[in-house]
Design a protein around this motif. Sequence first.
Motif: not given
Lengths: 88, 1274
Positions: B243-245, B264-265, B282-283, B290-293
Amino acid sequence: MAGSGPPDSGANQVQLARVQAKFVGTGHADTSKVQWANNIHRDSIAVYLGSAPLASYLALARGESIGRERYEMTEAMYAPLVGRESGK
Amino acid sequence: MATGKQAPMHVLATTLHAQASVTTSAYGSFSAPKAVEMVAVRAATRIDLLRPAADGTLTLVSSTDVFGAIRSLATFRLAGATRDYLVVGSDSGRVAILEYEGSKFKRAHVETFGRPGCRRVVPGQFVVSDPQGRAVMIAALEKQKIVYIMSRDTEARLTISSPLEASKSSTVTHHMCALDVGFDNPVFAALETDYTDADELLQSRRRMQRDRDAAEATIVPLRQKMLTLYELDLGTNHVHVVWSEPADAGASMLVAVPGGGDGPGGVLVMCEDCVRYLNPMAAANAGREQAAIIIAANQMEAVLPRRADLPRERGTLITCATSHKQKKMFFVMAQSEYGDLYKISLSLDGAGVPVQLTVKHFDTIPPCVSMHVLKTGFLFAASEFGDHGMYQFLGMGDGDDGDACATSDSPTPMHDSPAARRDAAPEITLRPLRNLFLTQSLESHAPITTMRVSNMLAEESPQIYALCGQGVNSHLKVMRAGISVTTLAENQLPGTATGVWTLKQRRDDDFELFILVSFDGKTMLLRVDETVEEVGEGNTNFMLDVTTMHVALLGDDTHVQTHPGGMRIITGDGRVTEWHAPGRRTVTHVASNRTQLVAALTGGTLVYFELAPDGTLQEDFEKRLDVTTSAGGGGGGDVACLSIAPVPEGQLRARFAAVGSYDNTLKVVALPVEEEDPLTVVSLQAVAANPASLLLVDYGDGALNLCCGLSNGVLVQNEVDIITGTLSNTRMRFLGNRPPRLHEVRVDNGTRSAMLALSSRTYLGYHRTDGSRAGGGGVGGGAVLVPVSCSALKHASPFSSAQSLDCVVAVEDNLLRIFSFDDIGERFHAMKCRIRYTGRSLCLMEEYQTAIVGCADANVKPIAEESLPDDAEAAAAFLDERAVLGPSRAASGSWASCVHIVDPRSGEVIFTHELNTADGGSKAEAEAASASSAADGSSPGYENVTAICPVTFPEHRGNETLVAVATGRNLCYLPRRVHDGGYLHIFRYRRSRRGEDDQHSLELVHTTRVKDDVPMCLCAFQGKLLVGVGGTLRLYDMGLKRLLRKCELAGFPTVIKSIETYGSRVYVADVCESVSIVKYRSLENSLYVVADDVLPRHMTACRRLDYDTVAGADKFGNAFVLRLNENASVEVDDDPTGGFTDKRHKLDVAAHFHVGDVITAMDVATLQPGGTELLLGATVSGAIRALVPFATREDADFFLNLELHLRQEAPPLCGRDHMEWRACYAPIKHVVDGDLIDMYASLPLDVQTSIAEELDRTRGDVLRRIDAMKNRLL
């Protein structure tokens, strides 16, 4: 760089290419002034960040906290020639 | 003055006072399961294990020098294990995994991955470990990241995988953390920036290369900080980016939130002025879109509460954070650069999903480099500068108590601009500590900004004056060598006491009940209970009308009092028997242990007594020995001193007594062990002078030591063979100008014996057990002799009371003192005096016994402008409070600065001259003066003190002492060094008498404006003043209204850092270009350079050693000695052209050594009467180091050889090669590393022996030589 054999031999070229790939900042024939300066500055910052007493010494001179000094130096790694305060 | 033949210089570099600044730390259980312990890295070079007691006081358990720079630390614990391993990221190009075993850290694994040194692409800058202990990621500042998988083999030993690379070129790493993902694949988060664009843009557009501002405007907005997650796939054994944002531009730090089953991490991203929470994992199983949302929906932001006095342009940056989790809750404690602590917590909904992020101001403590919340309810705070603290939690800051608090709103609006965040931030109300309580403060002198050594106060040994600390937490510290003592009581006695003894009622009592003080012809008995009372004649069996020579408890409850005429024996049931000296002889000396007593009579006869089973003392008439005649030397002279060995554990009698006689001999007498044995002399030693005092002492290591104080002030120490009584291992040391009197005392809570040697200075000899702890004064883990900081004493006895088990009762003239030792491991103790800002310059006014301190801080408000109370006590309290809360910030570019006069005796500021204040101060005067000479037309400007120096101008003002103060005007170091010149103020030092006290003050004579650059250093020179103005050396003379420029030498490469002078030579240190020697020709009034250096050294300190030699230090941690060779020196002095030839000689390097710490000041001093002259260096980490010249070439060779062997046998812990480290920037030359030599005594015995054999010596020999070397220091 340990060079054995005559200069510009094939082996040396290969070795130089390897060093250039492995160590960022190793110069080559076409290194420009800007590249050179960028590398020198980034290398210096790495030393300032890596050696804790030196980071304290710099922070002390400016009267900032060491944490702020380290943050600003790391920020300056991006474009060291464009001013330390570029983060602001 | 020429120095004659220049001999090559060989020196030992050693640490006198160890560095106390902490650069990073870790928390865990290292020595035992469930142990609460901390590892603190001191100045990057030493690993200390600290263990807090139940009440929160920290004790040092072990300390190891690693001879390398430690940059980062992490702990990990293998699944199911009970102890933590330590992973060290250092400059060694290796990853070192350490394990605590026995009593010190040992290497478990060292794996090489790159070249040594602090390079930008060699990992070591960051180390993080998976919370489940499965993997460790070690990263460089740029490009490289390496993951090692940790597991264990069949024998449950740690194994380490081959490195897995996750490198990305042209990428800078800002910070890293390991996410808590439970038992999923380990995930590491990193804040990164890719600089490819910036480089290309700058490379391609020439205009930008010329115009900084244009470049800044174009390039900086391109910067994109990314939050990148690296997953280690344990199945396929490789690392990849999951993941990279983009992250916020001001993001600076990542803190993992407990995950798996505990929370919750996710991760907290600390940004400038705000904190963000997000949970990319979490995603993990959702599709990309979907994950981004999901992630965006989870994201939360809370602004950081902000200080009210901050200028608008300043942000609030989190610089230090620690997370703490308990069974049912967790929180993150974060600290801003100003010292404000924030408690950051997440509230969860029923399903365990975080719904709100709360940031609440918790308390304010000085800024830290590292903090840990201990599970015992304490906070360990390692300060950036100054003392570290252990705080106890009094509250958790829950509930509405009026503290600033910010929460994330739902849905969270993101404040993208700093201005919006600053508007939204609630204001912090500064207040004293409420939720924390300081339980222990660990003293740290860091940073020492400047230091001078002088015996200004005319004491036994010189004092070290050091400016320590930063900002409002700054002090002038007056350090004295010696163990500090706490005086518990001090009483006047009715006369001049000759001796003092303490007695228990019974042997198994805990505390002493009686103190006997003897005077000429009488004795005073004091009974110590709740109070101290004198016991009268009728109430005791002791004789009070004689001069007591000795009192002791024998057996369980028999008291024996000796006086010249004989002895009185008082048994426990009150029976009193007397023993009278035979004939007309008197008792001259007595010594006793638990069961035996030996008395010496006039004429040199020893009489031996033994305790009978009924508690009476039996003289064995057969057991007499004429010691002085039997040796055949003195012919019936008296015994000079006498001592008896303590009874060894588990035995009934001691085997030896020792006698000193006036024929300058010491004799060991064998005592009867069996009934029929006679007294015999078993060994004899000749000494240089009359012995004055003897002591046979067992320091608790089973060896018997014979110590003897000679009348010439020398202490002789021998080891006594416990079987044969032969003497070996003789060591001698001069203690002071009084014959040392030796007394046995107790240390370590009364568990071990020690020797107190009373000369004009007091020393404590004991056996040091904390083997690895260096710090000068003796060999680690051996018998050491260290000075005690107390006034001269005459007689002493051990004393234990409820307050302390190892007190000492001592007498001197008519004073009875009871004191205890504070910390026998410390070699220096400091008296401190608070100053207002960071100390920048110090000068000692020897004539007036005061110190003048110049201090200055950038971007803070002058304290004088705040509501500083007039009352001295209230003002001190105000400053103390400020020291915790930090200074009030002012607009950037401003300065607060002042000059103090400090009285070092009382440790008080007696005069303050504040600059930059609105109401006058010096600015008005300065401006008035400068306005007359040249109209500036500009705003007043801010001044900062850069240098102070006493100066006399004999031609104009006789021998009146003036004080020159140099200041900068509107100085700013960054973005680039800008200034507006500076001033030179000349003050008159004025001392006037008002009532009882002296009043000291500074009175301005005149001010000179310097326009071209900032004057950075001053030095009085031949009745004039030498000033380093930027890169120009200038000579000023006194004028009526201002200083007059006499001559100058321009062209020093950067800025002159310091000036030293000798004769007509001036030694000039440049901040970037090493030392130059300049000559002044008074006839032509000209300055010219005669010699300079070949290397560009970035000077931080410089000190002249002799006419041709200067010592210096640079900012990369090197210390060196430069020398002008003999021929050149002569040529320079004889040069008839007067510098016309412009020939510059080059300085030779006489010695070079990498200290690994920035030395900020150097001075030469002798810290011990009759000792060696040392070159002392004070460092930014608060250490005091010394370079000691070897006395002989043979000595130097021995230590060089020893060092060579130690490099082989004791390789540094973190994998850095010792030789490489000490030659980090330039080859080491003629210096032996004393810190490495210290390791000898802590090596295993067989290694010690084998090294000694290699050197053709015995182990004892080697230890003795090390000891002798160390004894020359303090």
